[in-house]
Design a protein around this motif. Structure first.
Motif, PDB file in Angstrom:
ATOM      1  N   SER A 103       0.829  -1.207   0.000  1.00 44.70           N
ATOM      2  CA  SER A 103       0.000   0.000   0.000  1.00 44.70           C
ATOM      3  C   SER A 103       0.858   1.249   0.000  1.00 44.70           C
ATOM      4  N   SER A 133      -1.089   6.490  -7.177  1.00 51.00           N
ATOM      5  CA  SER A 133      -1.958   5.319  -7.181  1.00 51.00           C
ATOM      6  C   SER A 133      -3.039   5.439  -8.244  1.00 51.00           C
ATOM      7  N   GLU A 134      -3.714   4.333  -8.461  1.00 52.98           N
ATOM      8  CA  GLU A 134      -4.803   4.314  -9.433  1.00 52.98           C
ATOM      9  C   GLU A 134      -5.940   5.236  -9.008  1.00 52.98           C
ATOM     10  N   ASN A 135      -6.158   5.384  -7.702  1.00 56.87           N
ATOM     11  CA  ASN A 135      -7.243   6.241  -7.232  1.00 56.87           C
ATOM     12  C   ASN A 135      -6.954   7.718  -7.497  1.00 56.87           C
ATOM     13  N   VAL A 136      -5.696   8.116  -7.393  1.00 53.25           N
ATOM     14  CA  VAL A 136      -5.328   9.493  -7.717  1.00 53.25           C
ATOM     15  C   VAL A 136      -5.584   9.763  -9.194  1.00 53.25           C
ATOM     16  N   LEU A 145      -7.713   8.224 -11.224  1.00 50.11           N
ATOM     17  CA  LEU A 145      -9.155   8.256 -11.490  1.00 50.11           C
ATOM     18  C   LEU A 145      -9.772   9.550 -10.981  1.00 50.11           C
ATOM     19  N   ARG A 146      -9.338  10.018  -9.822  1.00 46.04           N
ATOM     20  CA  ARG A 146      -9.890  11.250  -9.273  1.00 46.04           C
ATOM     21  C   ARG A 146      -9.676  12.427 -10.212  1.00 46.04           C
ATOM     22  N   ASP A 183     -16.503   4.606 -16.366  1.00 47.81           N
ATOM     23  CA  ASP A 183     -16.656   4.596 -14.915  1.00 47.81           C
ATOM     24  C   ASP A 183     -18.122   4.756 -14.522  1.00 47.81           C
ATOM     25  N   GLN A 241      -3.022   0.703 -13.741  1.00 45.06           N
ATOM     26  CA  GLN A 241      -3.962   1.411 -12.879  1.00 45.06           C
ATOM     27  C   GLN A 241      -5.400   1.029 -13.218  1.00 45.06           C
ATOM     28  N   LYS A 253      -6.133  -2.421 -11.907  1.00 42.01           N
ATOM     29  CA  LYS A 253      -6.331  -2.453 -10.454  1.00 42.01           C
ATOM     30  C   LYS A 253      -7.698  -1.913 -10.062  1.00 42.01           C
ATOM     31  N   LEU A 254      -8.161  -0.921 -10.786  1.00 42.06           N
ATOM     32  CA  LEU A 254      -9.459  -0.325 -10.487  1.00 42.06           C
ATOM     33  C   LEU A 254     -10.618  -1.253 -10.829  1.00 42.06           C
ATOM     34  N   TYR A 255     -10.525  -1.932 -11.975  1.00 37.91           N
ATOM     35  CA  TYR A 255     -11.709  -2.599 -12.511  1.00 37.91           C
ATOM     36  C   TYR A 255     -11.530  -4.085 -12.805  1.00 37.91           C
TER      37      TYR A 255
END
Length: 535
Positions: free
Chosen positions: A37, A330-333, A335-336, A360, A390, A393-395
């Motif tokens: 993480s 990260s992948e969340n950054v 996507l944001r 999304d 990324q 990892k997200l989907y």
């Protein structure tokens, strides 16, 4: 065939369904997801050509300098001046890390039997544009707690090399945490901590330390900058004028500092020329005076400055894609930033954001038809951005639960093989008797069938699982208990394999499996096949 006795496990997000290798002299530790993480999700299009980036030692601020002999004090009375004393020697920083052995599974002596100068040289030579699995491995090595080499000096050379490689990789938060764990109490450590603060907007902490720690010996530009940041603008202006007269500050430094201290005085004046050498200190001051420097051509670490939502959205997206491409966010950054606003234009970057938003929205709504329709364009967008990992990892795992069209399902399967759920997805596909690529399925399960290989690369990968080859130089390092150095060399061998040396590809994967890194080997092989389909 096992020959070297070197086994350990790296932290992974999904524990393997089976482990094909036995325990050795080191206790096998169950992987812990928390370790990874700390690592951002990297990706790379292997056939891309990238200019060799500047290393951290080339772009760091010269914000501090080695302490000089004390100047004779000047005083208006007979009171003795305060004297600061510093111990002659300090404990080595080399053993310090963020990931203890119980988390990484790495033995604590991975560096002990290697020559320190060799390790530093190998770390400096490691490229930052590697496959995600290799980049994760390198980061774990950089962040691991481990005993220093037997010949380590007192200058913390290995620790500094680890920090510098993290900075090269754009891993600012990890570098900052590592420096703070070590306590940045020497000029070499402090200037790195100061620079990370400048790039992440936490420079006030470093300036407060400078105020209370004169032995750090800041340069005059850094001292003036921090005096202003500490709120003492009058002292900052006095210091600038004094050392301008004494010739301690260059004309370029004077021009930038003058505008930094009193920007209103220069309203209407032409903007300053961009400096030939941009350091975090000059970068931060240019931003403060309203003349920000573009980050696209600067070292990767500078791109973090454009992630702030005060930056134009285009700059945010470009920075997020660039950092994701090298595993620095990260992948969340990612996507944001893709989904924070509605694209107001079309083409290139905007089309990628739009494709990601459409996909999304369909995923969030559970719209199977919409996902089947939008997954192709979204995946093409991520391939253009080189952010496939990324996306996976997200989907990747969630896509397996949707009854997609056959074409979309086949694509979703390959995407899932790039996700942490690759083994579970492959096992489910095999048990269901699906028609998905059987060679890829075999690689994901750690047992590719050589008879199913259709390309030279698939032949080379299958050989690592069926007829492993360990290079003599790496085998010698393993026999001499130089595990860390052997892995650094293996990273370079895999890099050569990714560029077309198929023997090197087989050798690198063979070494990873030999030392118990079967998960890393499988992920690297899958990424190599799915992100590069040549030969």
């Amino acid at each position: 065939m096992r020959t070297s006795g070197h086994y350990f496990s790296l932290p992974i997000l999904q524990p393997p369904l089976k482990r094909s290798r036995a325990l050795s002299r080191w206790t096998q530790i169950k992987p812990i997801a928390a370790a990874l993480s700390l690592l951002a999700a990297p990706t790379l299009a292997q056939n891309a050509t990238l200019d060799e980036p500047l290393s951290a030692i080339e772009w760091l601020s010269r914000s501090v300098e080695e302490p000089a002999m004390a100047e004779p004090p000047t005083a208006g009375n007979a009171t003795a001046p305060d004297v600061t004393t510093t111990p002659l020697s300090q404990p080595s920083k080399d053993p310090i890390g963020l990931l203890p052995s119980r988390v990484t599974g790495l033995p604590p002596d991975i560096w002990v039997n290697s020559n320190e100068a060799d390790l530093v040289r190998r770390l400096q030579a490691e490229r930052i544009d590697m496959l995600p699995a290799m980049q994760d491995l390198l980061k774990v090595l950089l962040l691991a707690e481990a005993q220093p080499p037997k010949d380590a000096g007192s200058d913390d050379a290995l620790f500094l090399a680890r920090v510098d490689k993290l900075l090269d990789m754009g891993a600012l938060e990890q570098a900052k945490s590592l420096l703070e764990q070590a306590t940045p109490d020497t000029p070499e450590l402090f200037r790195r901590w100061f620079d990370v603060g400048l790039l992440t907007g936490t420079e006030d902490d470093a300036c407060a330390v400078l105020k209370e720690t004169p032995e750090i010996a800041p340069t005059y530009p850094a001292r003036i900058f921090c005096q202003a940041r500490n709120g003492d603008w009058s002292l900052a202006a006095l210091t600038l004028n004094t050392h301008r007269v004494l010739g301690d500050i260059t004309p370029a430094e004077e021009a930038l500092l003058s505008r930094f201290l009193d920007p209103e005085l220069f309203e209407g004046e032409p903007a300053l020329d961009a400096p030939a050498r941009v350091s975090p200190l000059t970068f931060r001051m240019h931003e403060a005076i309203g003349e920000p420097l573009a980050t696209g051509t600067l070292p990767l670490a500078f791109a973090h400055a454009d992630l702030r939502f005060t930056a134009p959205w285009r700059a945010q997206l470009e920075a997020a894609e660039r950092l994701a491409r090298h595993g620095a966010v990260s992948e969340n950054v990612l996507l944001r930033h893709y989904t924070s606003r509605t694209p107001a234009a079309s083409g290139g970057l905007w089309d990628r954001a739009a494709a990601m938003q459409r996909f999304d929205v369909a995923m969030l709504a559970g719209d199977v038809a919409g996902v089947s329709e939008t997954i192709g364009p979204a995946w093409e967008a991520m391939k253009e951005a080189r952010a496939e990992i990324q996306f996976a990892k997200l989907y990747g795992a969630a896509l397996q639960d949707m009854p997609l069209t056959p074409e979309a399902a086949s694509l979703a399967f390959e995407i899932a093989l790039l996700s942490p759920a690759y083994e579970r997805v492959a096992l489910a596909a095999r048990q269901a008797g699906s028609a998905f690529d059987p060679f890829l399925t075999g690689v994901a399960l750690g047992a590719p069938d050589p008879a199913l290989a259709e390309t030279q690369r698939e032949d080379a990968i299958a050989a690592a699982f069926t007829q492993p080859m360990i290079p003599q130089n790496i085998q010698r390092m393993l026999d001499e208990d130089k595990l860390g150095e052997a892995l650094l060399v293996t990273l370079q061998r895999f890099d050569a394999g990714a560029e077309g040396d198929l023997r090197a590809l087989t050798e690198a994967l063979s070494v990873l499996r030999e030392v118990g890194l079967d998960d890393v080997a499988r992920r690297a092989a899958l990424q190599h096949l799915l992100l590069y389909r040549g030969l």
